[in-house]
Design a protein around this motif. Structure first.
Motif, PDB file in Angstrom:
ATOM      1  N   MET A   1      87.115  47.559 -11.316  1.00 22.18           N
ATOM      2  CA  MET A   1      86.447  47.370 -10.023  1.00 22.18           C
ATOM      3  C   MET A   1      85.263  48.317  -9.880  1.00 22.18           C
ATOM      4  O   MET A   1      84.193  47.922  -9.381  1.00 22.18           O
ATOM      5  CB  MET A   1      87.454  47.582  -8.880  1.00 22.18           C
ATOM      6  CG  MET A   1      88.498  46.484  -8.768  1.00 22.18           C
ATOM      7  SD  MET A   1      89.472  46.559  -7.241  1.00 22.18           S
ATOM      8  CE  MET A   1      90.403  48.093  -7.520  1.00 22.18           C
ATOM      9  N   ASP A   2      85.431  49.556 -10.311  1.00 24.60           N
ATOM     10  CA  ASP A   2      84.347  50.529 -10.205  1.00 24.60           C
ATOM     11  C   ASP A   2      83.142  50.110 -11.047  1.00 24.60           C
ATOM     12  O   ASP A   2      81.988  50.181 -10.586  1.00 24.60           O
ATOM     13  CB  ASP A   2      84.852  51.908 -10.655  1.00 24.60           C
ATOM     14  CG  ASP A   2      83.780  52.984 -10.514  1.00 24.60           C
ATOM     15  OD1 ASP A   2      83.317  53.219  -9.381  1.00 24.60           O
ATOM     16  OD2 ASP A   2      83.399  53.564 -11.546  1.00 24.60           O
ATOM     17  N   THR A   3      83.394  49.644 -12.277  1.00 24.48           N
ATOM     18  CA  THR A   3      82.299  49.246 -13.176  1.00 24.48           C
ATOM     19  C   THR A   3      81.580  47.999 -12.661  1.00 24.48           C
ATOM     20  O   THR A   3      80.348  47.931 -12.663  1.00 24.48           O
ATOM     21  CB  THR A   3      82.850  48.981 -14.592  1.00 24.48           C
ATOM     22  OG1 THR A   3      83.494  50.164 -15.074  1.00 24.48           O
ATOM     23  CG2 THR A   3      81.730  48.588 -15.544  1.00 24.48           C
ATOM     24  N   VAL A   4      82.354  47.007 -12.215  1.00 23.94           N
ATOM     25  CA  VAL A   4      81.755  45.771 -11.709  1.00 23.94           C
ATOM     26  C   VAL A   4      80.935  46.040 -10.447  1.00 23.94           C
ATOM     27  O   VAL A   4      79.800  45.560 -10.304  1.00 23.94           O
ATOM     28  CB  VAL A   4      82.839  44.710 -11.434  1.00 23.94           C
ATOM     29  CG1 VAL A   4      82.227  43.486 -10.736  1.00 23.94           C
ATOM     30  CG2 VAL A   4      83.522  44.287 -12.727  1.00 23.94           C
ATOM     31  N   CYS A   5      81.500  46.814  -9.546  1.00 21.98           N
ATOM     32  CA  CYS A   5      80.794  47.106  -8.293  1.00 21.98           C
ATOM     33  C   CYS A   5      79.526  47.928  -8.547  1.00 21.98           C
ATOM     34  O   CYS A   5      78.492  47.716  -7.898  1.00 21.98           O
ATOM     35  CB  CYS A   5      81.716  47.840  -7.323  1.00 21.98           C
ATOM     36  SG  CYS A   5      83.009  46.786  -6.640  1.00 21.98           S
TER      37      CYS A   5
ATOM     38  N   GLN B   1      84.020  46.602  -0.424  1.00 27.41           N
ATOM     39  CA  GLN B   1      83.471  45.285  -0.080  1.00 27.41           C
ATOM     40  C   GLN B   1      84.240  44.149  -0.752  1.00 27.41           C
ATOM     41  O   GLN B   1      84.463  43.097  -0.140  1.00 27.41           O
ATOM     42  CB  GLN B   1      81.990  45.215  -0.480  1.00 27.41           C
ATOM     43  CG  GLN B   1      81.072  46.067   0.390  1.00 27.41           C
ATOM     44  CD  GLN B   1      79.627  45.997  -0.065  1.00 27.41           C
ATOM     45  OE1 GLN B   1      79.167  46.803  -0.870  1.00 27.41           O
ATOM     46  NE2 GLN B   1      78.902  45.016   0.445  1.00 27.41           N
ATOM     47  N   ILE B   2      84.643  44.347  -2.011  1.00 29.61           N
ATOM     48  CA  ILE B   2      85.370  43.261  -2.674  1.00 29.61           C
ATOM     49  C   ILE B   2      86.833  43.206  -2.229  1.00 29.61           C
ATOM     50  O   ILE B   2      87.542  42.244  -2.530  1.00 29.61           O
ATOM     51  CB  ILE B   2      85.297  43.372  -4.217  1.00 29.61           C
ATOM     52  CG1 ILE B   2      86.012  44.611  -4.729  1.00 29.61           C
ATOM     53  CG2 ILE B   2      83.862  43.332  -4.692  1.00 29.61           C
ATOM     54  CD1 ILE B   2      86.161  44.626  -6.240  1.00 29.61           C
TER      55      ILE B   2
ATOM     56  N   ARG C   1      84.067  39.979  -7.104  1.00 25.97           N
ATOM     57  CA  ARG C   1      85.527  39.923  -6.966  1.00 25.97           C
ATOM     58  C   ARG C   1      86.126  39.028  -8.055  1.00 25.97           C
ATOM     59  O   ARG C   1      87.137  39.379  -8.689  1.00 25.97           O
ATOM     60  CB  ARG C   1      85.883  39.392  -5.582  1.00 25.97           C
ATOM     61  CG  ARG C   1      87.384  39.406  -5.270  1.00 25.97           C
ATOM     62  CD  ARG C   1      87.660  38.693  -3.964  1.00 25.97           C
ATOM     63  NE  ARG C   1      86.985  39.330  -2.856  1.00 25.97           N
ATOM     64  CZ  ARG C   1      86.244  38.683  -1.963  1.00 25.97           C
ATOM     65  NH1 ARG C   1      86.066  37.376  -2.079  1.00 25.97           N
ATOM     66  NH2 ARG C   1      85.696  39.329  -0.956  1.00 25.97           N
ATOM     67  N   GLN C   2      85.498  37.896  -8.284  1.00 25.71           N
ATOM     68  CA  GLN C   2      86.014  36.973  -9.301  1.00 25.71           C
ATOM     69  C   GLN C   2      85.909  37.556 -10.704  1.00 25.71           C
ATOM     70  O   GLN C   2      86.812  37.375 -11.533  1.00 25.71           O
ATOM     71  CB  GLN C   2      85.249  35.649  -9.213  1.00 25.71           C
ATOM     72  CG  GLN C   2      85.574  34.835  -7.968  1.00 25.71           C
ATOM     73  CD  GLN C   2      84.772  33.566  -7.869  1.00 25.71           C
ATOM     74  OE1 GLN C   2      83.683  33.455  -8.448  1.00 25.71           O
ATOM     75  NE2 GLN C   2      85.280  32.587  -7.134  1.00 25.71           N
ATOM     76  N   ILE C   3      84.835  38.275 -10.977  1.00 29.23           N
ATOM     77  CA  ILE C   3      84.683  38.906 -12.290  1.00 29.23           C
ATOM     78  C   ILE C   3      85.753  39.971 -12.497  1.00 29.23           C
ATOM     79  O   ILE C   3      86.329  40.091 -13.586  1.00 29.23           O
ATOM     80  CB  ILE C   3      83.274  39.502 -12.448  1.00 29.23           C
ATOM     81  CG1 ILE C   3      82.235  38.385 -12.567  1.00 29.23           C
ATOM     82  CG2 ILE C   3      83.196  40.418 -13.663  1.00 29.23           C
ATOM     83  CD1 ILE C   3      80.809  38.858 -12.585  1.00 29.23           C
TER      84      ILE C   3
END
Length: 435
Positions: free
Chosen positions: A347-351, A360-361, A374-376
């Motif tokens: 989550m940290d890397t994607v965000c 937010q996600i 979120r989907q990723i």
């Protein structure tokens, strides 16, 4: 009497199915208690037997009596066109979808993959003509199954340019089948795949739970195998471990050769490292190569990912590749205890990539960039973590398993059609040392 049978069958199935499967059937003769039916192709015969055997048996008993036997006669020739043989297309009429860089000459052989590689070479040299049909390659993610299966395709085209070869992931095959079903073109879909000389299906385990897709593949498999066309499949598990796969398919998966590809041993790791640094023109002392081979564990993909990081540090930062740099890249001097990937890291890397806050996600926001991030996160978590869909949903915004499954399928579909999205996902996976 056959017309009476047809009227009864028509009342018991959908009209589209009746027109497709029974209208072309013609009664030829009735002798010694045996009714002979003429069918246009072996495929139609197989489909009727697989899907309507009980209904047909009940119908024949009703109108012909209990002791009736049934035989089929497949049309071999009608005029100058063989009905059960699709018209052969030229290579320019389709895409092979083979990965361009996966060949035998850059697949490094070792004890962990020797059987699979030798079998693959044998198949490539004589597709459909050996006892290795189908060829079923299995092993954990990243050991080289796709590389080897694709190499077969390239070799076949090199030796037999006239042959039709196609590579397709099980996920894309399923998506194509669903699309064909929505357009009432299942028959065209099946006939198209039956026209290939070599069919490569990657990640066949993704057919699990998809009964209609399995049924279509069953008929494609039967036709290709009967006509001595080569079938190659890859999977992350043995056929016997595919709970949710039809038994008749599992049996067929084991007709040829089931070959395992294991994680590389020390010598193969050393050979892979040596091949890669020679290819990139990097000079590394032999003792450092040995040190790397001893301490970089996991799949071929893990080894190559570590090498990419080492070469990047060496090239960009001007650092010498020595034991200290190897230790740093692996995360600590205790080389066998690499940091485990977590959902929090994902989550940290994607965000960070999309300039979002993790909070937010976790909300119910339907903003496009939030939904995509979120989907990723859900897709990467499902792909690389040993968590259930429900567990992933709980971690990422309190979603249920159906939402997670939908997210994963959405990402897979977008990977197929959106180059920019595919590139972004690759960058994210590289940041997590997954690509």
């Amino acid at each position: 009497m056959w017309n009476q049978c047809l009227d009864f069958i028509k009342d018991n199935i959908e009209i589209q199915a009746f027109n497709t499967w029974f209208t072309p059937v013609v009664p030829l003769k009735m002798e010694d208690g045996t009714l002979t039916l003429e069918v246009p192709s072996s495929f139609i015969c197989e489909y009727i037997e697989a899907n309507y055997a009980d209904l047909l048996g009940l119908t024949l008993t009703k109108y012909f009596g209990e002791n009736i036997n049934l035989e089929y006669q497949v049309i071999v020739d009608k005029g100058t066109v063989k009905i059960d043989q699709p018209q052969h297309q030229s290579a320019s009429d389709y895409e092979t979808m083979l990965y361009p860089n996966y060949h035998f000459n850059n697949f490094i052989e070792g004890q962990s993959n020797k059987l699979a590689r030798i079998a693959s070479m044998t198949v490539a040299e004589k597709p459909g003509q050996t006892s290795f049909n189908p060829l079923f390659l299995f092993g954990t993610s990243g050991v080289g199954k796709t590389h080897l299966a694709t190499a077969i395709g390239h070799k076949v085209l090199e030796l037999y340019p006239e042959k039709k070869v196609v590579y397709v992931s099980a996920h894309l095959f399923h998506a194509q089948f669903v699309d064909a079903t929505l357009k009432n073109k299942q028959f065209d879909f099946i006939k198209w795949y039956q026209d290939f000389d070599v069919l490569i299906i990657d990640d066949i385990q993704e057919f699990i739970g998809k009964d209609k897709t399995q049924n279509s593949f069953f008929h494609i498999f039967n036709h290709l195998h009967l006509n001595q066309k080569q079938i190659i499949m890859t999977s992350d598990r043995l056929p016997k471990d595919m709970l949710g796969m039809e038994e008749r398919l599992i049996t067929r998966f084991k007709w040829g050769l089931v070959a395992q590809i294991e994680n590389p041993d020390f010598q193969l790791r050393k050979d892979i490292i040596t091949y890669r640094i020679n290819k990139d023109g990097i000079n590394i002392d032999q003792d450092v190569v040995d040190y790397m081979a001893k301490n970089i564990h996991g799949s071929v993909r893990d080894i190559e990912g570590t090498l990419v990081a080492l070469l990047a540090n060496s090239t960009i930062c001007g650092r010498e590749i020595d034991r200290n740099l190897v230790d740093n890249i692996l995360g600590s001097t205790e080389l066998n205890s690499q940091k485990e990937l977590t959902i929090e890291q994902i989550m940290d890397t994607v965000c960070s990539f999309y300039s979002l806050e993790i909070s937010q996600i976790q909300t119910k926001s339907r903003k496009r960039e939030v939904v995509q991030a979120r989907q990723i996160c859900m897709y990467i978590a499902k792909k690389y973590l040993d968590f259930s869909l429900s567990q992933i949903g709980t971690y990422i915004g309190g979603r249920d398993h159906a939402t997670v499954l939908h997210a994963c399928n959405t990402v897979k579909d977008q990977i197929m059609v959106d180059k920019i999205f595919r590139s972004d996902l690759q960058k994210i996976e590289e940041s997590l040392n997954l690509a």
